[in-house]
Motif scaffolding. Sequence first.
Motif, PDB file in Angstrom:
ATOM      1  N   VAL A 274       0.855  -1.184   0.000  1.00 27.73           N
ATOM      2  CA  VAL A 274       0.000   0.000   0.000  1.00 27.73           C
ATOM      3  C   VAL A 274       0.888   1.231   0.000  1.00 27.73           C
ATOM      4  O   VAL A 274       1.918   1.253   0.664  1.00 27.73           O
ATOM      5  CB  VAL A 274      -0.915   0.019   1.248  1.00 27.73           C
ATOM      6  N   PHE A 275       0.490   2.249  -0.737  1.00 30.06           N
ATOM      7  CA  PHE A 275       1.199   3.521  -0.670  1.00 30.06           C
ATOM      8  C   PHE A 275       0.536   4.380   0.393  1.00 30.06           C
ATOM      9  O   PHE A 275      -0.665   4.636   0.348  1.00 30.06           O
ATOM     10  CB  PHE A 275       1.161   4.231  -2.021  1.00 30.06           C
ATOM     11  N   ARG A 276       1.332   4.813   1.374  1.00 27.06           N
ATOM     12  CA  ARG A 276       0.851   5.726   2.396  1.00 27.06           C
ATOM     13  C   ARG A 276       1.546   7.075   2.191  1.00 27.06           C
ATOM     14  O   ARG A 276       2.443   7.200   1.364  1.00 27.06           O
ATOM     15  CB  ARG A 276       1.164   5.202   3.808  1.00 27.06           C
ATOM     16  N   PHE A 277       1.179   8.042   2.991  1.00 25.84           N
ATOM     17  CA  PHE A 277       1.699   9.396   2.791  1.00 25.84           C
ATOM     18  C   PHE A 277       2.092  10.016   4.120  1.00 25.84           C
ATOM     19  O   PHE A 277       1.429   9.820   5.135  1.00 25.84           O
ATOM     20  CB  PHE A 277       0.634  10.269   2.115  1.00 25.84           C
ATOM     21  N   ASP A 278       3.209  10.735   4.083  1.00 29.07           N
ATOM     22  CA  ASP A 278       3.607  11.546   5.229  1.00 29.07           C
ATOM     23  C   ASP A 278       4.191  12.849   4.706  1.00 29.07           C
ATOM     24  O   ASP A 278       4.009  13.180   3.540  1.00 29.07           O
ATOM     25  CB  ASP A 278       4.581  10.794   6.145  1.00 29.07           C
ATOM     26  N   ASP A 279       4.902  13.571   5.550  1.00 23.88           N
ATOM     27  CA  ASP A 279       5.425  14.873   5.136  1.00 23.88           C
ATOM     28  C   ASP A 279       6.448  14.771   4.016  1.00 23.88           C
ATOM     29  O   ASP A 279       6.754  15.753   3.347  1.00 23.88           O
ATOM     30  CB  ASP A 279       6.060  15.594   6.334  1.00 23.88           C
ATOM     31  N   HIS A 280       7.008  13.576   3.812  1.00 21.65           N
ATOM     32  CA  HIS A 280       8.024  13.392   2.787  1.00 21.65           C
ATOM     33  C   HIS A 280       7.434  12.890   1.469  1.00 21.65           C
ATOM     34  O   HIS A 280       8.156  12.730   0.498  1.00 21.65           O
ATOM     35  CB  HIS A 280       9.084  12.400   3.275  1.00 21.65           C
ATOM     36  N   GLY A 281       6.159  12.596   1.451  1.00 27.02           N
ATOM     37  CA  GLY A 281       5.542  12.098   0.215  1.00 27.02           C
ATOM     38  C   GLY A 281       5.018  10.691   0.388  1.00 27.02           C
ATOM     39  O   GLY A 281       4.608  10.285   1.473  1.00 27.02           O
ATOM     40  N   ALA A 282       5.042   9.939  -0.711  1.00 31.11           N
ATOM     41  CA  ALA A 282       4.499   8.586  -0.701  1.00 31.11           C
ATOM     42  C   ALA A 282       5.579   7.584  -0.337  1.00 31.11           C
ATOM     43  O   ALA A 282       6.738   7.739  -0.673  1.00 31.11           O
ATOM     44  CB  ALA A 282       3.942   8.252  -2.084  1.00 31.11           C
TER      45      ALA A 282
ATOM     46  N   TRP B 159     -13.877   5.793   4.812  1.00 36.43           N
ATOM     47  CA  TRP B 159     -13.407   6.801   5.758  1.00 36.43           C
ATOM     48  C   TRP B 159     -12.452   6.208   6.794  1.00 36.43           C
ATOM     49  O   TRP B 159     -11.402   6.772   7.094  1.00 36.43           O
ATOM     50  CB  TRP B 159     -14.595   7.458   6.455  1.00 36.43           C
ATOM     51  N   ASP B 160     -12.794   5.028   7.337  1.00 31.42           N
ATOM     52  CA  ASP B 160     -11.974   4.451   8.390  1.00 31.42           C
ATOM     53  C   ASP B 160     -10.713   3.779   7.855  1.00 31.42           C
ATOM     54  O   ASP B 160      -9.895   3.306   8.630  1.00 31.42           O
ATOM     55  CB  ASP B 160     -12.781   3.449   9.228  1.00 31.42           C
ATOM     56  N   ARG B 161     -10.527   3.764   6.560  1.00 34.49           N
ATOM     57  CA  ARG B 161      -9.333   3.157   5.985  1.00 34.49           C
ATOM     58  C   ARG B 161      -8.217   4.173   5.786  1.00 34.49           C
ATOM     59  O   ARG B 161      -7.095   3.797   5.475  1.00 34.49           O
ATOM     60  CB  ARG B 161      -9.683   2.483   4.656  1.00 34.49           C
TER      61      ARG B 161
ATOM     62  N   ALA C 243       2.711   7.801  -9.332  1.00 39.07           N
ATOM     63  CA  ALA C 243       1.268   8.049  -9.215  1.00 39.07           C
ATOM     64  C   ALA C 243       0.896   8.343  -7.782  1.00 39.07           C
ATOM     65  O   ALA C 243       0.129   9.269  -7.490  1.00 39.07           O
ATOM     66  CB  ALA C 243       0.487   6.840  -9.727  1.00 39.07           C
ATOM     67  N   ALA C 244       1.455   7.551  -6.854  1.00 37.37           N
ATOM     68  CA  ALA C 244       1.170   7.777  -5.443  1.00 37.37           C
ATOM     69  C   ALA C 244       1.705   9.125  -4.996  1.00 37.37           C
ATOM     70  O   ALA C 244       1.079   9.831  -4.207  1.00 37.37           O
ATOM     71  CB  ALA C 244       1.778   6.652  -4.598  1.00 37.37           C
ATOM     72  N   GLN C 245       2.885   9.500  -5.513  1.00 37.22           N
ATOM     73  CA  GLN C 245       3.444  10.796  -5.138  1.00 37.22           C
ATOM     74  C   GLN C 245       2.596  11.944  -5.668  1.00 37.22           C
ATOM     75  O   GLN C 245       2.375  12.939  -4.982  1.00 37.22           O
ATOM     76  CB  GLN C 245       4.883  10.935  -5.623  1.00 37.22           C
ATOM     77  N   TRP C 246       2.109  11.807  -6.894  1.00 37.33           N
ATOM     78  CA  TRP C 246       1.232  12.844  -7.437  1.00 37.33           C
ATOM     79  C   TRP C 246      -0.039  12.970  -6.597  1.00 37.33           C
ATOM     80  O   TRP C 246      -0.487  14.072  -6.268  1.00 37.33           O
ATOM     81  CB  TRP C 246       0.868  12.540  -8.880  1.00 37.33           C
ATOM     82  N   ALA C 247      -0.652  11.824  -6.271  1.00 38.04           N
ATOM     83  CA  ALA C 247      -1.871  11.870  -5.457  1.00 38.04           C
ATOM     84  C   ALA C 247      -1.582  12.475  -4.094  1.00 38.04           C
ATOM     85  O   ALA C 247      -2.332  13.334  -3.607  1.00 38.04           O
ATOM     86  CB  ALA C 247      -2.450  10.462  -5.314  1.00 38.04           C
ATOM     87  N   GLY C 248      -0.491  12.016  -3.464  1.00 35.76           N
ATOM     88  CA  GLY C 248      -0.145  12.559  -2.157  1.00 35.76           C
ATOM     89  C   GLY C 248       0.180  14.031  -2.208  1.00 35.76           C
ATOM     90  O   GLY C 248      -0.184  14.792  -1.312  1.00 35.76           O
ATOM     91  N   ALA C 249       0.885  14.440  -3.280  1.00 32.65           N
ATOM     92  CA  ALA C 249       1.220  15.857  -3.422  1.00 32.65           C
ATOM     93  C   ALA C 249      -0.036  16.697  -3.583  1.00 32.65           C
ATOM     94  O   ALA C 249      -0.151  17.779  -2.999  1.00 32.65           O
ATOM     95  CB  ALA C 249       2.143  16.052  -4.618  1.00 32.65           C
TER      96      ALA C 249
ATOM     97  N   ILE D 280      -7.705  10.764   1.443  1.00 36.94           N
ATOM     98  CA  ILE D 280      -6.968  10.084   0.392  1.00 36.94           C
ATOM     99  C   ILE D 280      -6.800   8.635   0.807  1.00 36.94           C
ATOM    100  O   ILE D 280      -6.560   8.337   1.981  1.00 36.94           O
ATOM    101  CB  ILE D 280      -5.598  10.750   0.137  1.00 36.94           C
ATOM    102  N   LEU D 281      -6.970   7.731  -0.151  1.00 36.89           N
ATOM    103  CA  LEU D 281      -6.735   6.310   0.076  1.00 36.89           C
ATOM    104  C   LEU D 281      -5.973   5.782  -1.129  1.00 36.89           C
ATOM    105  O   LEU D 281      -6.528   5.683  -2.224  1.00 36.89           O
ATOM    106  CB  LEU D 281      -8.055   5.559   0.248  1.00 36.89           C
ATOM    107  N   GLY D 282      -4.689   5.519  -0.941  1.00 36.33           N
ATOM    108  CA  GLY D 282      -3.884   5.081  -2.067  1.00 36.33           C
ATOM    109  C   GLY D 282      -3.790   6.189  -3.099  1.00 36.33           C
ATOM    110  O   GLY D 282      -3.303   7.273  -2.833  1.00 36.33           O
ATOM    111  N   THR D 283      -4.295   5.925  -4.289  1.00 33.31           N
ATOM    112  CA  THR D 283      -4.252   6.929  -5.353  1.00 33.31           C
ATOM    113  C   THR D 283      -5.636   7.490  -5.659  1.00 33.31           C
ATOM    114  O   THR D 283      -5.868   8.032  -6.729  1.00 33.31           O
ATOM    115  CB  THR D 283      -3.630   6.334  -6.630  1.00 33.31           C
ATOM    116  N   GLU D 284      -6.552   7.366  -4.721  1.00 30.47           N
ATOM    117  CA  GLU D 284      -7.874   7.985  -4.850  1.00 30.47           C
ATOM    118  C   GLU D 284      -8.005   9.126  -3.851  1.00 30.47           C
ATOM    119  O   GLU D 284      -7.787   8.945  -2.653  1.00 30.47           O
ATOM    120  CB  GLU D 284      -8.991   6.970  -4.600  1.00 30.47           C
ATOM    121  N   ILE D 285      -8.354  10.308  -4.359  1.00 31.96           N
ATOM    122  CA  ILE D 285      -8.626  11.463  -3.510  1.00 31.96           C
ATOM    123  C   ILE D 285     -10.120  11.749  -3.565  1.00 31.96           C
ATOM    124  O   ILE D 285     -10.698  11.875  -4.644  1.00 31.96           O
ATOM    125  CB  ILE D 285      -7.858  12.707  -3.985  1.00 31.96           C
TER     126      ILE D 285
END
Length: 355
Positions: free
Chosen positions: A37-45, A104-106, A205-211, A232-237
């Motif tokens: 799974v791609f997750r996101f933090d302050d540094h990106g995906a 939502w809870d994911r 793709a994950a970085q673009w979504a996270g960005a 955001i969940l993965g690459t869906e916003i």
Amino acid sequence: MRERFSETDSFSRIRAKGAPRRGRRSERFDDHEPEVVFRFDDHGAYAVAGDEYADFDAEQHDGHDGHDGEYENHGDSHDSYDDYDSYDDNPDGGPAEGDRWSTWDRSTPTEKGPEPRPDWVVTELAAVDTEFGLVKTGKEADVFLLERGVPGTDRRTLMAAKRYRDSQHRMFHRDSGYLEGRRHKESRIARAMAKRTAFGKEAIAAQWAGAEFTALCRLYSAGVAVPYPVQILGTEILMEFVGDESGAAAPRLAQLRAEEADVEDLWEQLGRSLSLLAVDGYAHGDLSAYNILVHEGRLVIIDVPQIVDVVANPRGRSFLERDVRNVGAWFVSRGLPERRVGELVESLEFDARLG
């Protein structure tokens, strides 16, 4: 009752042929298929398997047919949402109505929109998501109309679901310029992205979504006229749907006829938002009359995955100026004095402290 677009297959019924349907939410992982799974933090995906970084060689992974069956990216917008969940009220594993249970809870707390949240955001775990069709298609992502509501109540809201495409169907034609000034904290993932391996494209793709999600949260909190980012969940916003209650999307600025546009008011709204962006050190990076919506006189800026740090990016100043001149051409063609465009460029450069 809105008519559902049954012909669309954009809601993920897709999983590997022969793969069994997963069970309850507590059984997210089977014994043989580690979840990536791609997750996101302050540094990106970043990629995780369970709660740890996925153990793979990003340099060697060329993914000729995805991940050769070894890894699944369940965060991808075209993965199987209905594989995630199964409740006993439906033998097929999904909710009794709608397309999937609310996601939502994911999403983790950092993958949810800023607080205080608008009253229309539906956070109840009993909610279900129902899709009504395609709103907009683009080079990197598609936007769908989605309703999240609690069955048996009037608690429901429309949202826009922006889904970045899988590595075989997206066209990140602007990566090199916009990714200047951005770095990935995991060197293996960074190398895979640089080499554009299949996994690297997934990470992009994950970085673009996270960005985009991070930018929407930041800009919304700063008062910029952007849609409220729900989660955001993965690459869906999931974000605020800009349009009316019937599901009709607001027109783009480029679609407005001269008699429908209050040019002076819209220009002032645009200037305020771009100024707030510049004060924060950013430019939209790809602004035009095609990624600005106008709903009942309210101007809303969309499509911000390529938001540019005008200080860290060596081309930041040129991106800022290009934004203003691109969209300014629409206003000039409808009577705005051309000098106003140059004045706004100078004002934004001052706001961004570019000297």
